[in-house]
Design a protein around this motif. Structure first.
Motif, short mmCIF file in Angstrom:
data_model
loop_
_atom_site.label_atom_id
_atom_site.label_comp_id
_atom_site.label_asym_id
_atom_site.label_seq_id
_atom_site.Cartn_x
_atom_site.Cartn_y
_atom_site.Cartn_z
N LEU A 182 -5.14 -6.59 -0.03
CA LEU A 182 -6.27 -7.51 0.11
C LEU A 182 -6.00 -8.46 1.27
CD1 LEU A 182 -8.79 -7.97 -1.87
CD2 LEU A 182 -7.59 -10.04 -2.57
N SER A 183 -7.06 -8.79 2.02
CA SER A 183 -6.89 -9.75 3.12
C SER A 183 -8.21 -10.42 3.43
CB SER A 183 -6.35 -9.04 4.38
OG SER A 183 -7.35 -8.22 4.95
N GLY A 212 -8.28 -4.23 3.37
CA GLY A 212 -8.33 -4.93 4.64
C GLY A 212 -7.11 -4.74 5.53
N PRO A 213 -5.91 -4.94 5.01
CA PRO A 213 -4.73 -4.84 5.88
C PRO A 213 -4.48 -3.45 6.45
CG PRO A 213 -4.22 -6.09 3.89
CD PRO A 213 -5.56 -5.47 3.68
N VAL A 214 -5.03 -2.40 5.83
CA VAL A 214 -4.73 -1.04 6.28
C VAL A 214 -5.96 -0.30 6.81
CG1 VAL A 214 -2.78 -0.82 4.70
CG2 VAL A 214 -5.06 -0.08 3.94
N PHE A 243 0.84 -1.19 0.00
CA PHE A 243 0.00 0.00 0.00
C PHE A 243 0.88 1.25 0.00
CE2 PHE A 243 -2.62 3.24 2.24
CZ PHE A 243 -3.68 3.27 1.35
N PRO A 244 0.62 2.21 -0.92
CA PRO A 244 1.47 3.40 -1.03
C PRO A 244 1.06 4.49 -0.05
CG PRO A 244 -0.15 3.42 -2.78
CD PRO A 244 -0.39 2.15 -1.99
N ILE A 301 -9.20 5.04 7.12
CA ILE A 301 -9.31 4.28 5.86
C ILE A 301 -10.42 3.26 6.01
CG2 ILE A 301 -8.13 2.74 4.25
CD1 ILE A 301 -5.53 4.07 4.98
N GLY A 302 -11.28 3.18 5.00
CA GLY A 302 -12.44 2.31 5.07
C GLY A 302 -12.36 1.10 4.15
N ALA A 303 -13.07 0.05 4.55
CA ALA A 303 -13.21 -1.16 3.73
C ALA A 303 -14.57 -1.76 4.02
CB ALA A 303 -12.10 -2.17 4.05
N HIS A 304 -15.09 -2.54 3.09
CA HIS A 304 -16.34 -3.24 3.37
C HIS A 304 -16.16 -4.73 3.16
CE1 HIS A 304 -18.12 -2.73 -0.99
NE2 HIS A 304 -16.84 -2.90 -1.02
N ALA A 305 -16.90 -5.50 3.96
CA ALA A 305 -16.72 -6.95 4.00
C ALA A 305 -18.04 -7.63 3.65
CB ALA A 305 -16.24 -7.38 5.40
N ILE A 306 -18.11 -8.12 2.43
CA ILE A 306 -19.30 -8.79 1.93
C ILE A 306 -19.01 -10.25 1.60
CG2 ILE A 306 -21.12 -8.75 0.18
CD1 ILE A 306 -20.26 -5.78 -0.33
N SER A 307 -18.01 -10.46 0.73
CA SER A 307 -17.76 -11.77 0.15
C SER A 307 -17.24 -12.77 1.16
CB SER A 307 -16.76 -11.66 -1.00
OG SER A 307 -17.25 -10.85 -2.04
#
Length: 379
Positions: free
Chosen positions: A209-210, A160-162, A35-36, A120-126
């Protein structure tokens, strides 16, 4: 045809001014696959993360179409496809559902950080087993007093990792219907949330990705987005925005790629003539141009209909199909037009191709989109 006003054009030009610096070192970044963080700080300073959010949270208060216009300019100018994807995921995966469905308390707690990029945001569906069948998810959220307890796991979590905050979809009812799913906000430091290590990917490598694992992860009932059982409604809203915003970035990438290939076809001489004079090359460029124009028209026309409150189920599916598959065919054509040079990492075209492969998979596979259109035909 949309005619952008002066303010919209200025916003587009504003992000374009950051793109050279955002693109610097993109080949090395792809090879490293990390991740940059330095580029994320530039993204924060650019203000792009606040585009669609209310000014009271530090946003710019722009509508969907303006947001798409600026994101398209990001795609045109920024060569780091993974960074672009992280931006789109952050905006639509967390910020959009919070603004549309979140309680005043959830908005006040999280939207300022989303707008500034400090969070920092992420969403968890799959999930690994359910794949494209979101209603078959196995992650559960069980009510225990004033809390919900999450159990299960999620896969393919971009950012995910960040990420500092996740929007997690889980089953709150044993049935398999739309009312069985609920959306929650889960913060990174919540006990019982285990974030897996980064997973190596084919493309979009700077978008980390995680997997996520929920081991009796206890969250307050106030973390529910919307109402219990309304998760499918939240997800439907998010996926419309995700497809429009993610793939309008792709059209920006297609525009840059087409311009680059046209210039090369005029300059590259083989057998005494520029390669663009040969139909085998010129026809590829024509198909790239048609694919770009068609994808853009469907995406923006669908956005207009969505803002009018019209039913865009079919439009979203067709837009996603056209944009993702046109981007993939465009990236492959670019490698072929550049020939041996296109195969070399230093030209960046093989990276574009690896990035584009993901498009027909995420946000609902091409097969799922075709099934959706077929169902609306009565099949």
């Amino acid at each position: 045809m949309i005619r952008w006003n002066a303010d919209q054009l200025a916003l587009g030009e504003g992000i374009a001014q950051w793109c050279e610096e955002l693109s610097s070192g993109h080949l090395e970044g792809d090879a490293e696959g990390a991740f940059p963080w330095d580029k994320w700080k530039l993204i924060q300073r650019s203000g792009i993360l606040g585009l669609p959010f209310d000014e009271q949270w530090g946003g710019l208060g722009q509508d969907l179409l303006t947001t798409m216009h600026v994101l398209e300019r990001l795609g045109t100018g920024c060569r780091d496809g993974g960074l672009n994807f992280s931006v789109a995921t952050h905006l639509v995966g967390v910020g959009v559902p919070l603004q549309r469905f979140g309680s005043p308390e959830l908005k006040a707690r999280h939207l300022p950080g989303i707008c500034s990029g400090e969070t920092i945001g992420a969403h968890a569906i799959s999930e690994t087993e359910s794949g494209s069948d979101a209603l078959a998810m196995r992650t559960t959220a069980t009510r225990e007093g004033d809390d919900f307890v999450l159990r299960g796991g999620k896969s393919f979590i971009t950012n995910g990792p960040v990420a500092d905050v996740f929007v997690v979809y889980a089953r709150t009812h044993p049935s398999s219907g739309p009312l069985s799913i609920t959306a929650f906000v889960v913060e990174r430091d919540t006990p019982g949330l285990v974030i897996g290590p980064p997973v190596a990917t084919m493309g979009l490598r700077t978008a980390p990705l995680s997997e996520l694992h929920f081991d009796d992860c206890r969250i307050p009932a106030s973390a529910v987005i919307g109402r219990v059982g309304s998760g499918f409604l939240v997800l439907d809203h998010v996926m419309k925005w995700e497809i429009l915003c993610s793939f309008v970035i792709s059209t920006g990438q297609m525009r840059h790629r087409l311009d680059r290939c046209v210039e090369y076809a005029k300059e590259r001489v083989q057998f005494g003539s520029p390669i663009g004079s040969y139909q085998s090359i010129s026809h590829k460029l024509v198909e790239m141009s048609i694919g770009l124009d068609t994808a853009r028209k469907w995406l923006y026309d669908t956005a207009v209909r969505l803002t009018r409150g019209e039913n865009v189920t079919r439009d979203i599916a067709v837009s996603k199909l056209l944009a993702s598959e046109s981007n993939l065919s465009s990236a492959l054509a670019a490698v072929q037009i550049f020939g041996g040079s296109g195969y070399l990492a230093e030209y960046g075209l093989e990276k574009d191709l690896r990035d584009a492969v993901a498009g027909p998979i995420y946000s609902g596979t091409s097969e799922i989109q075709r099934n959706r259109v077929a169902a609306m035909l009565g099949l």
